[in-house]
Scaffold this motif. Structure first.
Motif, mmCIF file in Angstrom:
data_model
loop_
_atom_site.group_PDB
_atom_site.id
_atom_site.type_symbol
_atom_site.label_atom_id
_atom_site.label_comp_id
_atom_site.label_asym_id
_atom_site.label_seq_id
_atom_site.Cartn_x
_atom_site.Cartn_y
_atom_site.Cartn_z
ATOM 1 N N MET A 70 -21.894 -38.597 33.994
ATOM 2 C CA MET A 70 -23.071 -37.771 33.753
ATOM 3 C C MET A 70 -23.392 -36.856 34.930
ATOM 4 O O MET A 70 -23.267 -37.252 36.093
ATOM 5 N N ASP A 71 -23.793 -35.627 34.594
ATOM 6 C CA ASP A 71 -24.095 -34.634 35.625
ATOM 7 C C ASP A 71 -25.582 -34.546 35.952
ATOM 8 O O ASP A 71 -25.959 -34.271 37.089
ATOM 9 N N TYR A 72 -26.406 -34.720 34.937
ATOM 10 C CA TYR A 72 -27.855 -34.595 35.125
ATOM 11 C C TYR A 72 -28.559 -35.751 34.443
ATOM 12 O O TYR A 72 -28.115 -36.208 33.382
ATOM 13 N N TRP A 73 -29.680 -36.164 35.020
ATOM 14 C CA TRP A 73 -30.438 -37.309 34.508
ATOM 15 C C TRP A 73 -31.920 -36.990 34.392
ATOM 16 O O TRP A 73 -32.473 -36.244 35.218
ATOM 17 N N GLY A 74 -32.544 -37.576 33.376
ATOM 18 C CA GLY A 74 -33.990 -37.557 33.313
ATOM 19 C C GLY A 74 -34.547 -38.736 34.081
ATOM 20 O O GLY A 74 -33.794 -39.543 34.653
ATOM 21 N N LYS A 75 -35.883 -38.870 34.087
ATOM 22 C CA LYS A 75 -36.524 -39.935 34.852
ATOM 23 C C LYS A 75 -36.742 -41.205 34.050
ATOM 24 O O LYS A 75 -37.126 -42.229 34.605
ATOM 25 N N GLY A 76 -36.527 -41.136 32.755
ATOM 26 C CA GLY A 76 -36.590 -42.328 31.934
ATOM 27 C C GLY A 76 -37.913 -42.539 31.233
ATOM 28 O O GLY A 76 -38.951 -42.023 31.640
ATOM 29 N N THR A 77 -37.853 -43.312 30.144
ATOM 30 C CA THR A 77 -39.031 -43.732 29.413
ATOM 31 C C THR A 77 -38.861 -45.203 29.071
ATOM 32 O O THR A 77 -37.778 -45.633 28.681
ATOM 33 N N ALA A 78 -39.917 -45.988 29.255
ATOM 34 C CA ALA A 78 -39.817 -47.435 29.117
ATOM 35 C C ALA A 78 -40.032 -47.890 27.681
ATOM 36 O O ALA A 78 -40.923 -47.407 26.978
#
Length: 126
Positions: A113-121
């Protein structure tokens, strides 16, 4: 380039959630978008992936039949519909972008993966 997840929450086992991943700085035609999840104390693992560029998809065996991934190019958003949720689905769900095809998720996992979001729980209770 930015990825923003939303839609997480707390549900009881058997419930449903729809997660959204909205991209900015690029279009869905440029990258494959994947969902990963990370349970407490465990490694981040691929859940599902979609590429509107080459039509490739990937879904982990652990969630097959319970999740559907889809993309809306007009909204530059990818959705992950999760049904019949189980307690083992609990974790932080991240969306990420990579060059297609989606099969790379199964082969290289997070390294691809090149880019990531911050996530959701997501929390699923019995």
């Amino acid at each position: 380039v930015q990825l923003v997840e939303s839609g997480g929450g707390s549900v009881q086992a058997g419930g449903s959630l729809r997660l959204s991943c909205t991209a900015s700085g690029f279009t869905l035609d440029d990258y494959a978008i994947a969902w990963f999840r990370q349970a407490p104390g465990k490694e981040r693992q691929g859940v599902s992936c979609i590429s509107t560029t080459d039509g490739s998809t990937y879904t982990a065996d652990s969630v097959k039949g319970r999740v559907t991934i889809s993309g809306d190019n007009a909204k530059n958003t990818v959705y992950l519909q999760m049904n019949n949720l189980k307690p083992e689905d609990t974790g932080v769900y991240y969306c990420a972008a990579t060059v297609p095809p989606c099969v790379i998720i199964a082969v290289e996992g997070v390294r691809a993966m090149d880019y990531w979001g911050k996530g959701t729980a997501v929390s699923v209770s019995t």
